[in-house]
Design an enzyme around this catalytic site. Structure first.
Site, mmCIF file in Angstrom:
data_model
loop_
_atom_site.group_PDB
_atom_site.id
_atom_site.type_symbol
_atom_site.label_atom_id
_atom_site.label_comp_id
_atom_site.label_asym_id
_atom_site.label_seq_id
_atom_site.Cartn_x
_atom_site.Cartn_y
_atom_site.Cartn_z
ATOM 1 C CE LYS A 72 -3.441 2.537 2.654
ATOM 2 N NZ LYS A 72 -4.459 2.488 3.733
ATOM 3 N NE ARG B 114 -5.588 9.631 3.366
ATOM 4 C CZ ARG B 114 -4.289 9.837 3.229
ATOM 5 N NH1 ARG B 114 -3.810 11.078 3.252
ATOM 6 N NH2 ARG B 114 -3.472 8.811 3.073
ATOM 7 C CE LYS C 3 -5.821 1.886 -0.271
ATOM 8 N NZ LYS C 3 -6.301 1.887 1.086
ATOM 9 C CB SER D 80 -11.402 7.199 -3.334
ATOM 10 O OG SER D 80 -10.192 7.685 -2.777
ATOM 11 C CE1 TYR E 218 -15.065 3.266 -2.716
ATOM 12 C CE2 TYR E 218 -13.065 3.475 -4.031
ATOM 13 C CZ TYR E 218 -13.690 3.421 -2.803
ATOM 14 O OH TYR E 218 -12.938 3.517 -1.660
#
Ligand code: PBG
Ligand code: ZN
Length: 328
Positions: free
Chosen positions: A198, A208, A251, A278, A317
Site C-alpha cells: 500500500k 479521506r 493499492k 477513490s 467503486y
C-alpha cells in the site's frame, strides 16, 4: 508482405478479440467498497466520489438488495463514525454498537450468500487520524498498534466477517492478526487479506473525505510505502506471505501495475487483489466528464490492465456499473 508480419487476421472478429485475453472480468472478481456511518437512516452522497454514499444500517437492504440481485458477491466495509468519541486507541473501531459491527451482523442476516470483508484500521477512529498508536513525538508506536489492530480484526471476525483486511501498514500486523484468529478459533473461519503493498498515494483524497480519516497533522509516509519503492513493495509482499496472509493486495492499482506483476510472481499461489482506489475512480469519472473517453470503455480498459498484470480480485467503486455492463 512476409507471412509472419501479419497479425490482424487473428483479431478481426469481436469473438477472436476476446480470445486474446488470458482472463476476463467476471462478477466473482469484484469486491465493492461500501461506507457505513453511525446515523442509522443515512443516505448521504459523497461529493468527491461520484454516485457513492455513506449509508446507515437501516438502509442496507435497499442499498445492497438490488445489487445482490444483479450478482454482487462481495463487499468490503468501511466504518464512518460521525457521532462517536475518537481517542488515542481508536476505541469506536470495534464498538459493539458501532456501524461496522452492526453492519456485519445485518448484512450476514439479510444476504446469507454475500461475502463480507472488513477493512481494519484505526485512522477513522483515532483522535489524531493516524493508523496506529503514536509516541509522544508523533511517530508510530508499533507494538501496541499491532496488538490493538489484531484485537479489532478478531472482533470483526467474531461479529461474522468472512474476511479481515488490515490497511494500516504497521509492521508485523499480519502475523499478529493470524495468531489472534487461530488462538480464538477463527483460523479456519476467517480470511486474512493483507494490504501488503500500500503506497503513500495522492489518490486517497476522496476516501479521506468520505471516511473523515485524514491525519490531523503530518502524513502517512513513514508507514505507507514510497511510490518509487518497488523493492520495499516486493519485501512487504514476501513478508506478508510468510506471516500468514491468505490474500495479497496491491493499492492503488493503475499506477502500480508493475507491482501487481511482481506480486503475481512473488506470491503465485495466493489470490491477488488490487484496489482501484477513490482517486482512480474519481479520475476515470473526471476524464469521462471532460469528454476524454466514454466512461464504460475506460473503466473496462483500466480493469483489463489489472487483470493482465495478474490480479484475480478487484476492489472497485465501479462494481455496481460492472454488474450492469457485464450483463449487456
Ligand atoms: C485507511 C484506508 C484508506 C483507504 C483504504 N483504507 C485511506 C488511507 O490510507 O489514507 C483508501 C481507499 C480509497 O482511496 O479508495 N487506512
Ligand atoms: Zn488507516
Amino acid at each position: 508482405m512476409d507471412i509472419s508480419s501479419i497479425l490482424q487476421g487473428g483479431y478481426h472478429h469481436p469473438l477472436s478479440r476476446q480470445w486474446q485475453s488470458k482472463r476476463q472480468l467476471t462478477k466473482s472478481m469484484l469486491m465493492y467498497p461500501i461506507f457505513i456511518t453511525d446515523d442509522p437512516d443515512a443516505s448521504q452522497l459523497i461529493a468527491t466520489l461520484p454516485g457513492q454514499r455513506r449509508w446507515g444500517v437501516n438502509k442496507i437492504e435497499e442499498f445492497l438488495g438490488p445489487l445482490v440481485k444483479k450478482g454482487l458477491q462481495s463487499v468490503i466495509l468501511f466504518g464512518v463514525p460521525m457521532k462517536c468519541n475518537k481517542d488515542h486507541r481508536g476505541s469506536p473501531a470495534d464498538d459493539e454498537t458501532g456501524p461496522v459491527i452492526l453492519a456485519i451482523k445485518k448484512i450476514r442476516s439479510l444476504f446469507p450468500d454475500l461475502y463480507v470483508a472488513c477493512d481494519v484500521c484505526l485512522c477513522e477512529y483515532t483522535d489524531h487520524g493516524h493508523c496506529g498508536y503514536l509516541h509522544p513525538d508523533g511517530t508510530i508506536n508499533t507494538e501496541p498498534s499491532v496488538a490493538r489492530i489484531a484485537e479489532v480484526a478478531l472482533n470483526y471476525a467474531k461479529a461474522g466477517a468472512h474476511c479481515v483486511a488490515p490497511s494500516d501498514m504497521m509492521d508485523g500486523r499480519i502475523k499478529s492478526i493470524k495468531r489472534a484468529l487461530i488462538d480464538n478459533g477463527y483460523g479456519n473461519k476467517c480470511t486474512l487479506m493483507s494490504y501488503s503493498a500500500k503506497f503513500a498515494s495522492s489518490l486517497y483524497g476522496p476516501f479521506r473525505d468520505a471516511a473523515g480519516s485524514a491525519p490531523s497533522f503530518g502524513n502517512r509516509k513513514c508507514y505507507q510505502l514510497p511510490p518509487a519503492g518497488r523493492g520495499l513493495a516486493r519485501r512487504a509482499i514476501q513478508r506478508d506471505v510468510v506471516e500468514g496472509a491468505d490474500i495479497i493486495m496491491v493499492k492503488p492499482a493503475m499506477p502500480y501495475l508493475d507491482i501487481i506483476g511482481d506480486a503475481a510472481q512473488l506470491a503465485p499461489d495466493h489470490p491477488l487483489a488490487c484496489y482501484q482506489v477513490s482517486g482512480e475512480f474519481a479520475m476515470v469519472h473526471a476524464g469521462a466528464a471532460a469528454g476524454v473517453y466514454p466512461l464504460r470503455d475506460m473503466a473496462f480498459e483500466s480493469v483489463d490492465g489489472m487483470l493482465r498484470a495478474g490480479a484475480t480480485l478487484i476492489l472497485t467503486y465501479f462494481t455496481p456499473d460492472f454488474l450492469d455492463w457485464l450483463d449487456n
